[in-house]
Write a protein that holds these residues in place. Structure first.
Motif, PDB file in Angstrom:
ATOM      1  N   VAL A 125     -13.238   2.629  -1.627  1.00 25.10           N
ATOM      2  CA  VAL A 125     -12.318   1.757  -0.883  1.00 25.10           C
ATOM      3  C   VAL A 125     -11.262   1.205  -1.835  1.00 25.10           C
ATOM      4  CG1 VAL A 125     -12.126  -0.256   0.622  1.00 25.10           C
ATOM      5  CG2 VAL A 125     -14.254   1.072   0.601  1.00 25.10           C
ATOM      6  N   ILE A 126     -10.013   1.230  -1.381  1.00 26.29           N
ATOM      7  CA  ILE A 126      -8.928   0.562  -2.096  1.00 26.29           C
ATOM      8  C   ILE A 126      -8.418  -0.549  -1.195  1.00 26.29           C
ATOM      9  CG2 ILE A 126      -6.640   0.789  -3.143  1.00 26.29           C
ATOM     10  CD1 ILE A 126      -7.290   3.813  -3.446  1.00 26.29           C
ATOM     11  N   PHE A 127      -8.481  -1.782  -1.676  1.00 25.22           N
ATOM     12  CA  PHE A 127      -7.977  -2.916  -0.915  1.00 25.22           C
ATOM     13  C   PHE A 127      -6.790  -3.490  -1.680  1.00 25.22           C
ATOM     14  CE2 PHE A 127      -7.483  -7.106   0.775  1.00 25.22           C
ATOM     15  CZ  PHE A 127      -7.911  -7.033   2.098  1.00 25.22           C
ATOM     16  N   VAL A 128      -5.628  -3.502  -1.020  1.00 21.59           N
ATOM     17  CA  VAL A 128      -4.404  -3.999  -1.662  1.00 21.59           C
ATOM     18  C   VAL A 128      -4.034  -5.345  -1.051  1.00 21.59           C
ATOM     19  CG1 VAL A 128      -2.003  -3.485  -2.241  1.00 21.59           C
ATOM     20  CG2 VAL A 128      -3.640  -1.604  -1.934  1.00 21.59           C
ATOM     21  N   LEU A 129      -3.797  -6.333  -1.894  1.00 26.61           N
ATOM     22  CA  LEU A 129      -3.394  -7.648  -1.411  1.00 26.61           C
ATOM     23  C   LEU A 129      -2.118  -8.088  -2.120  1.00 26.61           C
ATOM     24  CD1 LEU A 129      -4.233 -10.151  -3.649  1.00 26.61           C
ATOM     25  CD2 LEU A 129      -6.465  -9.184  -3.115  1.00 26.61           C
ATOM     26  N   LYS A 188       0.825  -1.216   0.000  1.00 30.31           N
ATOM     27  CA  LYS A 188       0.000   0.000   0.000  1.00 30.31           C
ATOM     28  C   LYS A 188       0.855   1.261   0.000  1.00 30.31           C
ATOM     29  CE  LYS A 188      -2.092  -0.741   3.907  1.00 30.31           C
ATOM     30  NZ  LYS A 188      -1.255  -1.862   4.360  1.00 30.31           N
ATOM     31  N   THR A 189       1.760   1.339   0.971  1.00 28.73           N
ATOM     32  CA  THR A 189       2.575   2.541   1.143  1.00 28.73           C
ATOM     33  C   THR A 189       3.452   2.802  -0.076  1.00 28.73           C
ATOM     34  OG1 THR A 189       2.621   2.117   3.527  1.00 28.73           O
ATOM     35  CG2 THR A 189       4.193   3.719   2.672  1.00 28.73           C
ATOM     36  N   SER A 190       4.053   1.759  -0.611  1.00 29.78           N
ATOM     37  CA  SER A 190       4.941   1.921  -1.770  1.00 29.78           C
ATOM     38  C   SER A 190       4.174   2.421  -2.992  1.00 29.78           C
ATOM     39  CB  SER A 190       5.631   0.595  -2.098  1.00 29.78           C
ATOM     40  OG  SER A 190       6.471   0.188  -1.044  1.00 29.78           O
ATOM     41  N   LEU A 191       3.002   1.859  -3.234  1.00 25.22           N
ATOM     42  CA  LEU A 191       2.202   2.287  -4.386  1.00 25.22           C
ATOM     43  C   LEU A 191       1.799   3.754  -4.262  1.00 25.22           C
ATOM     44  CD1 LEU A 191      -0.173  -0.788  -4.951  1.00 25.22           C
ATOM     45  CD2 LEU A 191       1.746  -0.082  -6.398  1.00 25.22           C
TER      46      LEU A 191
END
Length: 211
Positions: free
Chosen positions: A110-114, A52-55
Motif C-alpha cells: 500500500v502507498i498512502f500519500v498525504l 498521487k498522480t503527479s508523483l
C-alpha cells in the motif's frame, strides 16, 4: 635453440587466434538473458490534492503539463532497477473514497500519500482514511509506504509531527510501514522511498512459509 618449424609456429598462432575468438564470442553472445525483474501489485490511495498522480507521472517520465486528479482509478507500471511496481491509483474525492475497498483485492503493498501542508480538516480526514486502510482486513498485513508529500511548501509539517498526529507508533505497531518526506522537486528522494518499499516487498516474498 628453437627447433619449431615455420609450419608449427603457424599452427600454434592459428590455435591461439581460435581460442581468442571463441572467448570473445562467449563473452558477447553467451551471457544469457538476464532474469526478469519481479513485479508487485500495490494500491495507492490518498485525498485529492495529495499529489498521487503527479508523483506517479513523474516516476513514469510522463508529461506534467496536463495532469488532472484521478476520478476513478488508473494503473501504471512504474519501472525500477530491481522490480516493477504495478500501481493501482484510486481517486481521492469524497464520493470515490467510499469505494476504495472494492479495489484492494490482490494488493501486495500500500502507498498512502498525504499533503503535509494541508488544512487541519483535510489532515484529520487523511488521518481517518489511513487508520481505516491500516485496519482493513485485506490490507492490515501488507507493507505500507506513507508519503508525507509537499514538503517543499512553507506550511509543511515535519515527519515527527505527522507521525505523532497520525498516531502511527501505536496504530501500526507490528506492521511493516515506512514514513518518508517527499516533494516533486526532489524525485531522488521519491525514488529512494519506492525502493525501500520494494526491498520490504522482496523480503516478504522470500520469507519462509510457516506450516
Amino acid at each position: 635453440m628453437d627447433y619449431m618449424t615455420v609450419s608449427e609456429r603457424i599452427q600454434i598462432s592459428f590455435a591461439v587466434c581460435r581460442i581468442g575468438i571463441y572467448t570473445c564470442f562467449r563473452a558477447l553472445c553467451c551471457k544469457g538473458t538476464p532474469p526478469p525483474r519481479p513485479e508487485y501489485d500495490v494500491v495507492c490511495v490518498g485525498l485529492t490534492g495529495s499529489g498521487k498522480t503527479s508523483l506517479l507521472s513523474q516516476l513514469c517520465s510522463e508529461n506534467q503539463d496536463n495532469i488532472v486528479p484521478t476520478t476513478g482509478f488508473s494503473i501504471k507500471a512504474v519501472p525500477f532497477q530491481s522490480a516493477i511496481l504495478n500501481v493501482k491509483e484510486l481517486g481521492g474525492a469524497a464520493n470515490i473514497r467510499k469505494y476504495w475497498s472494492r479495489y484492494y483485492q490482490g494488493s501486495q503493498g500500500v502507498i498512502f500519500v498525504l499533503d503535509s501542508a494541508s488544512s487541519e480538516d483535510e489532515l484529520e480526514t487523511a488521518r481517518n482514511e489511513l487508520h481505516s486502510a491500516l485496519q482493513h482486513p485485506q490490507l492490515c498485513t501488507l507493507p505500507f509506504l506513507i508519503l508525507a508529500n509537499h514538503q517543499d511548501k512553507p506550511a509543511a509539517r515535519s515527519i515527527q509531527e505527522i507521525k505523532k498526529y497520525f498516531e502511527l507508533e501505536p496504530l501500526a505497531r507490528g506492521k511493516r510501514w515506512l514514513l518518508q518526506p517527499t516533494s516533486l522537486d526532489d524525485m531522488a528522494a521519491v525514488k529512494d522511498s519506492f525502493s525501500m518499499l520494494i526491498n520490504v516487498l522482496d523480503e516478504r516474498e522470500h520469507e519462509p512459509v510457516q506450516i
